[in-house]
Structures are given as C-alpha cells and as structure tokens.
Scaffold this motif. Structure first.
Motif, PDB file in Angstrom:
ATOM      1  N   LYS A  85      11.731   2.574   0.242  1.00 48.40           N
ATOM      2  CA  LYS A  85      11.857   3.628   1.261  1.00 48.40           C
ATOM      3  C   LYS A  85      13.210   4.315   1.152  1.00 48.40           C
ATOM      4  O   LYS A  85      13.316   5.538   1.255  1.00 48.40           O
ATOM      5  CB  LYS A  85      11.704   3.026   2.662  1.00 48.40           C
ATOM      6  CG  LYS A  85      10.262   2.780   3.048  1.00 48.40           C
ATOM      7  CD  LYS A  85      10.184   2.277   4.473  1.00 48.40           C
ATOM      8  CE  LYS A  85       8.744   2.087   4.892  1.00 48.40           C
ATOM      9  NZ  LYS A  85       8.616   1.333   6.139  1.00 48.40           N
TER      10      LYS A  85
ATOM     11  N   GLU B 113      -2.364  13.241  -2.055  1.00 41.92           N
ATOM     12  CA  GLU B 113      -2.796  12.021  -2.754  1.00 41.92           C
ATOM     13  C   GLU B 113      -3.880  12.397  -3.749  1.00 41.92           C
ATOM     14  O   GLU B 113      -4.931  12.908  -3.353  1.00 41.92           O
ATOM     15  CB  GLU B 113      -3.346  11.021  -1.754  1.00 41.92           C
ATOM     16  CG  GLU B 113      -2.259  10.384  -0.928  1.00 41.92           C
ATOM     17  CD  GLU B 113      -2.802   9.296  -0.018  1.00 41.92           C
ATOM     18  OE1 GLU B 113      -3.184   8.229  -0.534  1.00 41.92           O
ATOM     19  OE2 GLU B 113      -2.860   9.532   1.193  1.00 41.92           O
TER      20      GLU B 113
ATOM     21  N   GLU C  78       9.916  -3.274  -0.152  1.00 42.15           N
ATOM     22  CA  GLU C  78       9.526  -2.159   0.724  1.00 42.15           C
ATOM     23  C   GLU C  78      10.725  -1.341   1.227  1.00 42.15           C
ATOM     24  O   GLU C  78      10.752  -0.118   1.112  1.00 42.15           O
ATOM     25  CB  GLU C  78       8.751  -2.744   1.909  1.00 42.15           C
ATOM     26  CG  GLU C  78       8.274  -1.681   2.853  1.00 42.15           C
ATOM     27  CD  GLU C  78       7.398  -2.232   3.968  1.00 42.15           C
ATOM     28  OE1 GLU C  78       7.105  -3.451   3.963  1.00 42.15           O
ATOM     29  OE2 GLU C  78       7.031  -1.433   4.837  1.00 42.15           O
TER      30      GLU C  78
ATOM     31  N   ASN D  40       0.875  -1.169   0.000  1.00 42.06           N
ATOM     32  CA  ASN D  40       0.000   0.000   0.000  1.00 42.06           C
ATOM     33  C   ASN D  40       0.917   1.224   0.000  1.00 42.06           C
ATOM     34  O   ASN D  40       1.573   1.541   0.992  1.00 42.06           O
ATOM     35  CB  ASN D  40      -0.875  -0.028   1.259  1.00 42.06           C
ATOM     36  CG  ASN D  40      -1.757   1.190   1.352  1.00 42.06           C
ATOM     37  OD1 ASN D  40      -1.377   2.283   0.953  1.00 42.06           O
ATOM     38  ND2 ASN D  40      -2.954   0.997   1.879  1.00 42.06           N
TER      39      ASN D  40
ATOM     40  N   PRO E 241      -6.984   3.552  -2.265  1.00 39.73           N
ATOM     41  CA  PRO E 241      -5.573   3.213  -2.043  1.00 39.73           C
ATOM     42  C   PRO E 241      -4.913   2.620  -3.293  1.00 39.73           C
ATOM     43  O   PRO E 241      -5.574   1.909  -4.058  1.00 39.73           O
ATOM     44  CB  PRO E 241      -5.617   2.158  -0.930  1.00 39.73           C
ATOM     45  CG  PRO E 241      -6.985   2.146  -0.417  1.00 39.73           C
ATOM     46  CD  PRO E 241      -7.879   2.784  -1.411  1.00 39.73           C
TER      47      PRO E 241
ATOM     48  N   LYS F 149       7.179  10.733   7.567  1.00 42.85           N
ATOM     49  CA  LYS F 149       7.220  10.948   9.016  1.00 42.85           C
ATOM     50  C   LYS F 149       8.660  10.795   9.543  1.00 42.85           C
ATOM     51  O   LYS F 149       9.150  11.644  10.296  1.00 42.85           O
ATOM     52  CB  LYS F 149       6.303   9.928   9.704  1.00 42.85           C
ATOM     53  CG  LYS F 149       5.844  10.358  11.055  1.00 42.85           C
ATOM     54  CD  LYS F 149       4.741   9.464  11.553  1.00 42.85           C
ATOM     55  CE  LYS F 149       4.810   9.389  13.059  1.00 42.85           C
ATOM     56  NZ  LYS F 149       4.200   8.195  13.603  1.00 42.85           N
TER      57      LYS F 149
ATOM     58  N   ASN G  41       3.639   7.711   3.781  1.00 41.82           N
ATOM     59  CA  ASN G  41       3.385   8.362   5.075  1.00 41.82           C
ATOM     60  C   ASN G  41       4.465   8.020   6.099  1.00 41.82           C
ATOM     61  O   ASN G  41       4.948   8.899   6.815  1.00 41.82           O
ATOM     62  CB  ASN G  41       2.015   7.932   5.609  1.00 41.82           C
ATOM     63  CG  ASN G  41       0.945   8.922   5.179  1.00 41.82           C
ATOM     64  OD1 ASN G  41       1.134  10.131   5.279  1.00 41.82           O
ATOM     65  ND2 ASN G  41      -0.163   8.409   4.659  1.00 41.82           N
ATOM     66  N   GLN G  42       4.847   6.724   6.150  1.00 45.23           N
ATOM     67  CA  GLN G  42       5.890   6.313   7.106  1.00 45.23           C
ATOM     68  C   GLN G  42       7.222   6.997   6.795  1.00 45.23           C
ATOM     69  O   GLN G  42       7.912   7.481   7.695  1.00 45.23           O
ATOM     70  CB  GLN G  42       6.102   4.793   7.043  1.00 45.23           C
ATOM     71  CG  GLN G  42       4.980   3.993   7.650  1.00 45.23           C
ATOM     72  CD  GLN G  42       5.054   2.528   7.216  1.00 45.23           C
ATOM     73  OE1 GLN G  42       6.030   2.075   6.621  1.00 45.23           O
ATOM     74  NE2 GLN G  42       4.014   1.773   7.500  1.00 45.23           N
ATOM     75  N   THR G  43       7.576   7.025   5.504  1.00 44.18           N
ATOM     76  CA  THR G  43       8.874   7.604   5.119  1.00 44.18           C
ATOM     77  C   THR G  43       8.904   9.104   5.396  1.00 44.18           C
ATOM     78  O   THR G  43       9.890   9.629   5.921  1.00 44.18           O
ATOM     79  CB  THR G  43       9.154   7.358   3.614  1.00 44.18           C
ATOM     80  OG1 THR G  43       8.844   6.009   3.324  1.00 44.18           O
ATOM     81  CG2 THR G  43      10.592   7.639   3.256  1.00 44.18           C
TER      82      THR G  43
ATOM     83  N   SER H 210       0.496   4.453  -0.230  1.00 48.94           N
ATOM     84  CA  SER H 210       0.191   5.616   0.587  1.00 48.94           C
ATOM     85  C   SER H 210       0.746   5.434   2.006  1.00 48.94           C
ATOM     86  O   SER H 210       1.363   6.349   2.572  1.00 48.94           O
ATOM     87  CB  SER H 210      -1.325   5.801   0.608  1.00 48.94           C
ATOM     88  OG  SER H 210      -1.665   6.685   1.609  1.00 48.94           O
ATOM     89  N   ASN H 211       0.542   4.227   2.565  1.00 49.65           N
ATOM     90  CA  ASN H 211       1.092   3.950   3.906  1.00 49.65           C
ATOM     91  C   ASN H 211       2.607   4.091   3.914  1.00 49.65           C
ATOM     92  O   ASN H 211       3.198   4.654   4.832  1.00 49.65           O
ATOM     93  CB  ASN H 211       0.763   2.511   4.347  1.00 49.65           C
ATOM     94  CG  ASN H 211      -0.699   2.358   4.682  1.00 49.65           C
ATOM     95  OD1 ASN H 211      -1.400   3.362   4.773  1.00 49.65           O
ATOM     96  ND2 ASN H 211      -1.155   1.122   4.844  1.00 49.65           N
ATOM     97  N   LEU H 212       3.226   3.532   2.868  1.00 51.34           N
ATOM     98  CA  LEU H 212       4.695   3.542   2.802  1.00 51.34           C
ATOM     99  C   LEU H 212       5.229   4.982   2.733  1.00 51.34           C
ATOM    100  O   LEU H 212       6.183   5.332   3.426  1.00 51.34           O
ATOM    101  CB  LEU H 212       5.130   2.744   1.579  1.00 51.34           C
ATOM    102  CG  LEU H 212       6.628   2.543   1.403  1.00 51.34           C
ATOM    103  CD1 LEU H 212       6.925   1.147   0.906  1.00 51.34           C
ATOM    104  CD2 LEU H 212       7.245   3.548   0.473  1.00 51.34           C
TER     105      LEU H 212
END
Ligand code: ADP
Length: 256
Positions: free
Chosen positions: A151, A135, A147, A111, A140, A121, A117-119, A113-115
């Motif tokens: 990143k 986005e 992964e 996913n 999604p 942050k 967001n984590q990076t 978008s999640n990846l």
C-alpha cells in the motif's frame, strides 16, 4: 574477512595477497563511509530548508501577526505545510536509514483488487484527485506479499502521479502470463530519458523547485525501490517527456 587474516606461517606471495585484500577492504569501507557522510549532509540540508521557512514565518507572526489577519493566515498555512513535509521526510529517512531486513515484513496472500480499492479510496480522500481504476481480469487476482508495504508503494507512485500531472490518474490491474501487474498511469510532464536512470537515487529531483512546491523530498522513489526489494515485487518506470509516466508493479500470480 578480517578473521581470515592469519599472519604467521605464510609465504611472501600469500602475505602480498593478504595485503591486497586488506587494501581492497579499506577502499570499500571508505566508499561506504563517504556515502554515509553524503547521506547525512543531504538529509540535514533537506531538513534545514523547511525549518528555515518555519522560522521566518514564526518570527513574522511574532512581530506583526496579531495586527495583520492576512499575514496571520498565510503564515499559519506555510508553517503547517512545511511541518507536514518535515514529518514525511523524517519518516522516509528513518525507513531508509534502517536496512529493510529490520522492517518486519509479513508475507500474506492478498486479493489485489481489494487492496487497490482501499488505497485508491484513501488517496482520493486525502488529495481529492480523480483516479480511474480499471480491472482487466474478470476473476480476482492474488499475490503473496506484505500488505502494508505494498500500500505504501502504491501511495508513493500515486503521489508522484498527482504531483507531476493535472489530469485524471489511471490505475490498471491485470495478468500477463503468470504475473500480476499493476500500472499507475499519468499523462503529466514526464521525465527526460537522461534523467530516468537517476530518479531512483536518494534526493535526486529533475526539477527541485517544482518538487519542493509539491511537497516532495526526492526520497520517494529511493524508498519505493527499497520497499520493492524488501517485499519481492519488481517495478518498471516508463516515461516520455511531455507525455506522461507509467509505473508497473509486477509479481507472481497465486492461483486460488
Ligand atoms: P520527489 O519527492 O521529488 O517527488 P521522488 O524520489 O519521488 O522525489 O522522485 C524523484 C524525481 O523523479 C521527482 O523529483 C520528479 O522530478 C521525477 N518524477 C517522479 N515521478 C514522476 C512522474 N510521475 N512524472 C514526472 N516526474 C516524476
């Protein structure tokens, strides 16, 4: 190819052909060997610079550090940042020295978008820089790749955007036909079109002094290209001198 060189029972012409092939192989080996020598020489030179700075600050500290608090904090600061630069450069060199077939790539459906967001942050925490994540899609988006390496790729481009611009960095995620795109956009110094074809070369920097001051090694984009090849994504770099740079990462959209 060497195994194919059977020397008995061949005509003159065949022997001549073999000689030509052999010479060509020697030329290729020589070119490769020269490239390796150049790589080692550049790497040693790049590592020597921070080492020289560390050495000179350490000897200053030894002589006068205890009596001069300002000199003490300045030296510690310089030694710390140069040591970090050496560590990062060594990690990049180790990755580049090993062919990416030996990198342990693991493909998964991610996913995206999640990846991102984590990076974003993690990046904000490390550098305290504003990043605007937009986005375009309502639903999604998924791609299939590694992964950790993706990143790392994002981190390289965000880091360049941070080093070569002072304004807010933007990240855009969207879908174009059957491809997912991630754009990392900065409005910084940009790159002249003459330099564009060279920025992916190992150790190439447009402005050595600026890159060094920002903690750069000239290896980021070379590694980015290697990572992109290894994990099956494409990258495009568009830049206008004085206006900014946009890096686009592209990969096939996975329908879920
Ligand atoms: P460095 O560690 O010097 O940043 P890179 O390989 O990441 O090395 O980039 C090579 C060169 O390309 C940089 O030194 C810089 O001159 C230029 N560059 C890369 N990204 C950007 C950017 N976002 N804006 C302006 N110049 C850039």
């Amino acid at each position: 190819a060497f195994k194919r060189l059977k020397l008995e029972g061949n005509s003159k012409d065949e022997l001549f052909q073999m000689g030509q092939t052999f010479n060509h192989m020697i030329d290729l080996l020589e070119v490769n060997f020269d490239k390796q020598k150049q790589f080692v020489s550049n790497a040693s030179h790049e590592l020597k610079t921070p080492l020289t700075i560390i050495e000179s600050y350490a000897s200053l500290l030894k002589r006068r550090g205890l009596n001069e608090p300002k000199l003490f904090s300045e030296s510690i600061e310089a030694i710390h940042s140069e040591a970090i630069r050496m560590k990062e450069m060594t990690e990049q060199l180790l990755m580049l020295a090993r062919h990416h077939e030996q990198w342990n790539i693991e493909y998964n459906q991610l996913n995206i978008s999640n990846l991102i967001n984590q990076t974003v942050k993690a990046f904000k925490n490390a550098y305290h820089r504003e990043i605007d994540f937009v986005e375009v899609n309502d639903t999604p988006l998924f791609i299939e790749t590694d992964e950790k390496k993706l990143k790392q790729l994002l981190f390289i481009f965000l880091d360049n955007a941070r080093k070569y611009s002072d304004e807010t960095i933007s990240v855009e995620l969207g879908k174009d036909n059957d491809e997912v795109y991630i754009k990392i956009i900065d409005t910084g110094i940009g790159i002249h079109e003459c330099d564009l074809p060279k920025v992916f070369d190992r150790f190439y920097r447009v402005d050595k002094a600026r890159s060094r001051k920002q903690g750069g090694s000239g290896l980021g984009l070379a590694l980015a290209k290697e990572i992109a090849d290894a994990i099956g994504v494409r990258i495009n770099l568009d830049s206008v001198l004085g206006a900014g740079t946009t890096v686009t990462i592209l990969n096939k959209n996975i329908e879920k």
